[in-house]
Design a protein around this motif. Structure first.
Motif, PDB file in Angstrom:
ATOM      1  N   SER A 161       0.766  -1.247   0.000  1.00  0.00           N
ATOM      2  CA  SER A 161       0.000   0.000   0.000  1.00  0.00           C
ATOM      3  C   SER A 161       0.803   1.308   0.000  1.00  0.00           C
ATOM      4  O   SER A 161       0.265   2.326  -0.409  1.00  0.00           O
ATOM      5  CB  SER A 161      -1.047  -0.008   1.115  1.00  0.00           C
ATOM      6  OG  SER A 161      -0.411  -0.026   2.363  1.00  0.00           O
ATOM      7  N   PRO A 162       2.095   1.339   0.392  1.00  0.00           N
ATOM      8  CA  PRO A 162       2.808   2.601   0.127  1.00  0.00           C
ATOM      9  C   PRO A 162       2.942   2.877  -1.382  1.00  0.00           C
ATOM     10  O   PRO A 162       3.184   4.016  -1.780  1.00  0.00           O
ATOM     11  CB  PRO A 162       4.186   2.390   0.773  1.00  0.00           C
ATOM     12  CG  PRO A 162       3.972   1.318   1.789  1.00  0.00           C
ATOM     13  CD  PRO A 162       2.923   0.411   1.187  1.00  0.00           C
ATOM     14  N   CYS A 163       2.790   1.849  -2.203  1.00  0.00           N
ATOM     15  CA  CYS A 163       2.886   1.971  -3.668  1.00  0.00           C
ATOM     16  C   CYS A 163       4.163   2.710  -4.072  1.00  0.00           C
ATOM     17  O   CYS A 163       4.126   3.618  -4.901  1.00  0.00           O
ATOM     18  CB  CYS A 163       1.661   2.674  -4.249  1.00  0.00           C
ATOM     19  SG  CYS A 163       0.153   1.698  -4.132  1.00  0.00           S
ATOM     20  N   ASN A 164       5.276   2.333  -3.444  1.00  0.00           N
ATOM     21  CA  ASN A 164       6.515   3.023  -3.755  1.00  0.00           C
ATOM     22  C   ASN A 164       7.544   2.100  -4.383  1.00  0.00           C
ATOM     23  O   ASN A 164       8.702   2.465  -4.531  1.00  0.00           O
ATOM     24  CB  ASN A 164       7.090   3.685  -2.497  1.00  0.00           C
ATOM     25  CG  ASN A 164       7.312   2.678  -1.372  1.00  0.00           C
ATOM     26  OD1 ASN A 164       6.891   1.528  -1.490  1.00  0.00           O
ATOM     27  ND2 ASN A 164       7.974   3.101  -0.319  1.00  0.00           N
ATOM     28  N   SER A 165       7.137   0.889  -4.779  1.00  0.00           N
ATOM     29  CA  SER A 165       8.099  -0.021  -5.384  1.00  0.00           C
ATOM     30  C   SER A 165       7.469  -0.696  -6.592  1.00  0.00           C
ATOM     31  O   SER A 165       6.570  -1.535  -6.460  1.00  0.00           O
ATOM     32  CB  SER A 165       8.526  -1.064  -4.343  1.00  0.00           C
ATOM     33  OG  SER A 165       9.062  -2.191  -4.992  1.00  0.00           O
ATOM     34  N   SER A 166       7.949  -0.337  -7.775  1.00  0.00           N
ATOM     35  CA  SER A 166       7.366  -0.932  -8.982  1.00  0.00           C
ATOM     36  C   SER A 166       7.642  -2.431  -9.002  1.00  0.00           C
ATOM     37  O   SER A 166       6.852  -3.210  -9.525  1.00  0.00           O
ATOM     38  CB  SER A 166       7.907  -0.251 -10.239  1.00  0.00           C
ATOM     39  OG  SER A 166       9.293  -0.343 -10.263  1.00  0.00           O
TER      40      SER A 166
ATOM     41  N   THR B 162       1.061   7.513   2.671  1.00  0.00           N
ATOM     42  CA  THR B 162       2.384   7.675   3.279  1.00  0.00           C
ATOM     43  C   THR B 162       3.407   8.263   2.309  1.00  0.00           C
ATOM     44  O   THR B 162       4.439   8.779   2.733  1.00  0.00           O
ATOM     45  CB  THR B 162       2.924   6.313   3.779  1.00  0.00           C
ATOM     46  OG1 THR B 162       2.874   5.393   2.689  1.00  0.00           O
ATOM     47  CG2 THR B 162       2.104   5.790   4.950  1.00  0.00           C
ATOM     48  N   ILE B 163       3.155   8.174   1.026  1.00  0.00           N
ATOM     49  CA  ILE B 163       4.133   8.563  -0.008  1.00  0.00           C
ATOM     50  C   ILE B 163       3.414   9.540  -0.949  1.00  0.00           C
ATOM     51  O   ILE B 163       2.233   9.369  -1.214  1.00  0.00           O
ATOM     52  CB  ILE B 163       4.565   7.297  -0.806  1.00  0.00           C
ATOM     53  CG1 ILE B 163       5.080   6.189   0.126  1.00  0.00           C
ATOM     54  CG2 ILE B 163       5.546   7.617  -1.903  1.00  0.00           C
ATOM     55  CD1 ILE B 163       6.463   6.383   0.674  1.00  0.00           C
ATOM     56  N   PRO B 164       4.105  10.571  -1.470  1.00  0.00           N
ATOM     57  CA  PRO B 164       3.427  11.509  -2.374  1.00  0.00           C
ATOM     58  C   PRO B 164       2.835  10.825  -3.615  1.00  0.00           C
ATOM     59  O   PRO B 164       3.421   9.890  -4.159  1.00  0.00           O
ATOM     60  CB  PRO B 164       4.536  12.490  -2.779  1.00  0.00           C
ATOM     61  CG  PRO B 164       5.560  12.383  -1.708  1.00  0.00           C
ATOM     62  CD  PRO B 164       5.487  10.981  -1.198  1.00  0.00           C
TER      63      PRO B 164
HETATM   64  C1  NAG Z   1       8.307   2.337   0.833  1.00  0.00           C
HETATM   65  O1  NAG Z   1       7.716   2.960   1.929  1.00  0.00           O
HETATM   66  C2  NAG Z   1       7.788   2.220   3.131  1.00  0.00           C
HETATM   67  C3  NAG Z   1       6.941   2.941   4.172  1.00  0.00           C
HETATM   68  O2  NAG Z   1       7.236   4.299   4.208  1.00  0.00           O
HETATM   69  C4  NAG Z   1       9.245   2.059   3.540  1.00  0.00           C
HETATM   70  O3  NAG Z   1       9.349   1.299   4.693  1.00  0.00           O
HETATM   71  C5  NAG Z   1       9.997   1.389   2.394  1.00  0.00           C
HETATM   72  O4  NAG Z   1      11.358   1.333   2.679  1.00  0.00           O
HETATM   73  C6  NAG Z   1       9.772   2.133   1.091  1.00  0.00           C
HETATM   74  N1  NAG Z   1      10.336   1.343  -0.004  1.00  0.00           N
HETATM   75  C7  NAG Z   1      11.008   1.897  -1.020  1.00  0.00           C
HETATM   76  C8  NAG Z   1      11.479   0.962  -2.082  1.00  0.00           C
HETATM   77  O5  NAG Z   1      11.206   3.111  -1.100  1.00  0.00           O
END
Ligand code: NAG
Ligand code: NAG
Ligand code: NAG
Ligand code: NAG
Ligand code: NAG
Ligand code: NAG
Ligand code: NAG
Length: 763
Positions: free
Chosen positions: A385-390, A406-408
């Motif tokens: 759910s942070p959707c920050n890793s493709s 949690t992420i922009p």
């Molecule tokens: C994605 O966000 C989570 C929660 O903030 C963090 O723990 C994690 O390291 C982040 N992953 C990347 C690939 O940036």
């Protein structure tokens, strides 16, 4: 990105350009802008061009520096003789020293880079063919708007001349030929086009200009000029959003294009040449959506050239810049121009979400095509759910993924669109920024955190059987609350002169739909599918400025006798500090707190009311000179702006007859009293009686004398004074209120904002 007052999400070229740091060749000549006192020109010269050429040539012969690749016989770039007096030239440091000793020299500075900063907006502004400013001005029919920008795409439908009449006889400009641009491309709408790039070429001797003509290869200039004065275009939209009939604010006004912004560079010398020529050509309004940051008034090309324009009755409308929400970073805070801030429009681009349990939520989406997202599994997984890793997202099952707050958003949507999932997403955020841009390369919708709780709860409770659908390309109009001050718009006080409240007013700047050029993508799907459209939706104070330029053109059409100050006053005193819920306008840059005049000036423009303001605060060139005389400038710095010894400096006054009030306190001062004198002119038609109504800023006492003004006839002037007593506040808060002159019969109300602010040193 504060570099371009338009913030096109797909155009990174501007940003890259800003990183350019002039290649410096061995023998150093660089461009200087030199201001001269024309009254000292010896009679032997046939004209200023002759004088300046011979000044530069004589210096060259006494300083035989080797050539740096310039093959021209003179190093003179431009002669300026309309809005300013002087020239720009390639000079070495030694040569500059000699210039400084020559007869008539006033000041010189290095060429510098300028920071470049509507289907529905006219309805939002209540412009109507039936009543008000459009019919009263005949849509700006004989008014000429000069746009200084990146050029024009003349084939765009907004520049058709259908329905246009003969060109006004005062027009002295031309349609300059150039690359992919011949004179037959001008018409009764687009009456002039010129281009200026000697400054770019001087700064980068070997540069190859990719479009050496007034043709726009960026899109910015086509967008701003069609916003100000584009003709009617029957059916337009942006990938299904905001569809309708497009037109500029002054649909019958004429456009004259001055291309001064180049992909290869953006230089003061070229901007000055464009403004100087526009004034000579006979434009009525200059629209310039760019500005110079961190410069003093006497070294700010726009301040200098617009003074000359103002003297000739030309209204100069400028953008405040996109350096918000930080305080005190506004540019073009020049007392003799209009400075425009940007706000939102009452329009919502909907991504409608329907959950399997029947709950519907209107989210936001600008996904540019109709995707089929129906009854797909709704996936809530804490790891994803942070959707920050493709990489992680690539392994997710197909369905609608919930992305948490949690992420922009930009980061999340970029990651998910470069993953290999063929699904959709729901983005949860309360950040207002995503609503200001079109970037939406993946099917999905944005919802707020409050709705987000319901969606997560449903997904958790139903687990694998949770489903949802999303529909795209829908537009809701009249959505509350609008306008809202945009996050990016630059805030006052004006660093170049904090004693005049800036910005002046706010106009629609966020997601403005207007014409675009064919070759530049306007949307993207995933990371590499580019989409094109004739109209583009762009955000920035660049987009707000031409709305006000168009309104100034309409007012000029309706009241040809009004001075630029009277036109500005009419626009300011009728502006609206309330939004479409009748509450005070909010500021998205400060957590949706109530907006202060340092963000939006007097408020949102209200063009129909500006037609009939009742009273105006006028100012003559001498009034501005009195202000300049109070600024502790040297004589030469002053003459650089005013250009004439004919002005009288015996009455210096920092109290300009301006339709707004600002009192500044420093960290040291305790209690303060500041008195302002104002003169208003009755333009309401006949006898009138006005009473003052004051709302004092919190913590201040405001007194007005007299409290009533009686006018016997039209054009009569009356004076009043306003005194603010306030205490400086250790918390450095900005407080604000207003004075409204209310006519006895209620017909006119003339409002000015009052601000008490700490002095702010932003830079
Ligand atoms: C994605 O966000 C989570 C929660 O903030 C963090 O723990 C994690 O390291 C982040 N992953 C990347 C690939 O940036
Ligand atoms: C000007 O250009 C247009 C479009 O490229 C062309 O159709 C027209 O013939 C040209 N006119 C002249 C006079 O060259
Ligand atoms: C410009 O081109 C000339 C001739 O090709 C070359 O000698 C010179 O070094 C170049 N200058 C720059 C600044 O690149
Ligand atoms: C959540 O996603 C991760 C990564 O794809 C996966 O390993 C995990 O099994 C998922 N959790 C649930 C409850 O489905
Ligand atoms: C101008 O200089 C005077 C005397 O040095 C000073 O009192 C005043 O504050 C200055 N004004 C401005 C606008 O800087
Ligand atoms: C006044 O004080 C504040 C913090 O106390 C500081 O940030 C600011 O720079 C000061 N302003 C001036 C003009 O010195
Ligand atoms: C300044 O801020 C403090 C803490 O927020 C507050 O208690 C105080 O009343 C404020 N002072 C003024 C003059 O507003």
């Amino acid at each position: 990105m504060g570099l371009v007052n338009g913030v096109p999400t797909l155009r990174f070229a501007w940003v890259l350009l800003a990183l350019y740091v002039g290649l410096v060749s061995a023998v150093e000549r660089s461009t200087y802008i030199v201001h001269m006192d024309k009254s000292l020109m010896p009679k032997a010269f046939t004209g200023p061009n002759h004088w300046y050429t011979s000044t530069v040539d004589s210096i060259k012969s006494t300083n035989p520096t080797t050539s740096n690749g310039h093959h021209s016989t003179t190093n003179l770039l431009y002669t300026y003789d309309n809005a300013l007096h002087g020239f720009s030239a390639l000079l070495s440091k030694e040569e500059l020293k000699t210039v400084k000793k020559s007869l008539g020299f006033l000041s010189a500075y290095s060429d510098r880079q300028v920071t470049v900063d509507t289907t529905h907006t006219f309805q939002f502004l209540s412009l109507s063919p039936a009543i008000g400013l459009w019919p009263a001005s005949d849509y700006g029919k004989d008014v000429i708007v000069g746009v200084l920008d990146s050029g024009v795409w003349p084939e765009s439908k907004s520049f058709d001349d259908e329905g246009m009449t003969k060109i006004p006889s005062k027009w002295k400009g031309t349609c300059e030929e150039g690359q992919e641009f011949n004179s037959s491309l001008c018409n009764l709408k687009l009456i002039g086009a010129r281009y200026f790039n000697k400054g770019v070429k001087a700064a980068k001797p070997n540069v190859s200009i990719s479009m050496n003509s007034a043709r726009d290869s960026d899109g910015h200039g086509t967008h701003t000029s069609s916003t100000a004065a584009g003709n009617y275009v029957k059916s337009t939209s942006y990938f299904g959003y905001a569809s309708g009939k497009a037109r500029g604010v002054a649909p019958k006004a004429r456009l004259a294009i001055y291309k001064v912004i180049w992909e290869e560079g953006r230089y003061a010398s070229d901007v000055l040449a464009g403004m100087d020529q526009a004034v000579a050509d006979g434009v009525d309004v200059i629209s310039i959506s760019s500005g110079f940051d961190q410069v003093k008034l006497f070294e700010d090309p726009i301040a200098i050239a617009s003074f000359g324009a103002m003297e000739k009755g030309v209204v100069v409308s400028t953008s405040a810049g996109n350096s918000g929400p930080f305080m005190g970073r506004l540019h073009n805070g020049i007392p003799w121009v209009l400075t425009v801030a940007a706000g939102s429009v009452d329009r919502w681009f909907a991504g409608r979400l329907r959950l399997g349990n029947g709950l519907t939520i209107t989210g936001w989406s600008m996904f540019p095509t109709s995707a089929l997202v129906e009854n797909l599994p709704l996936i809530y997984n804490k790891t994803l759910s942070p959707c920050n890793s493709s990489e992680l997202l690539s392994k997710a099952p197909n369905g609608i993924i919930i992305c948490d707050n949690t992420i922009p958003f930009d980061y999340q949507i970029t990651e998910i669109s470069s993953s290999n999932t063929f699904s959709a997403a729901i983005f949860i955020t309360d950040d207002p920024k995503p609503f200001q841009f079109t970037y939406f390369p993946y099917p999905g919708a944005i919802i707020g955190t409050k709705d987000g709780l319901d969606v997560i709860k449903y997904a958790k409770n139903r687990g694998d059987s949770a489903t949802a659908s999303i529909s795209f390309q829908e537009t809701d109009l009249g959505t509350p609350r609008a306008p809202v001050v945009s996050t990016y718009t630059s805030r006052g006080p004006s660093p170049s002169y904090p004693g005049v409240l800036k910005p002046d007013v706010m106009a629609p700047g966020t997601l403005v739909l207007a014409s675009w050029i064919p070759g530049s993508p306007t949307s993207i799907i995933g990371s590499n599918i580019f989409l094109y459209s004739e109209f583009n939706m762009v955000s920035g104070t660049s987009m707000a400025c031409p709305h006000v330029s168009g309104i100034a053109a309409l007012l000029k059409g309706a009241h040809p006798e009004w001075s630029p100050a009277a036109i500005r006053s009419a626009i300011m005193t009728t502006a609206n500090p309330y939004d479409n819920t009748l509450n005070q306008i909010l500021d998205s840059g400060f957590g949706f707190d109530i907006a202060t005049p340092l963000s939006m000036g007097a408020g949102q423009i209200d063009p129909n009311r500006a037609l009939d303001p009742g009273l105006v605060y006028d100012a003559t060139p001498q009034d501005y000179v009195n202000l300049i005389c109070s600024m502790n400038f040297t004589t030469n710095q002053m003459l650089t702006i005013t250009r004439s010894n004919g002005y009288d400096c015996s009455n210096p006054s920092s109290d300009l007859n301006y339709p707004s009030f600002i009192a500044l306190y420093s960290n040291k001062t305790g209690g303060l009293v500041q008195k302002f004198e104002r003169t208003v002119t009755n333009v309401g038609g006949g006898a009138a009686k006005y009473k003052s109504k004051v709302t004092a800023p919190e913590g201040s006492v405001v007194t007005v004398s007299p409290e009533t003004m009686v006018f016997e006839e039209t054009n009569e002037k009356q004076r009043y004074s306003l005194t603010i007593s306030y205490v400086s506040d250790k918390n450095r808060t900005v407080t604000f209120g207003s004075i409204i002159w209310v006519e006895d019969n209620g017909k006119h109300t003339v409002r000015s904002p009052i601000v008490v602010s700490p002095m702010i040193k932003a830079w």
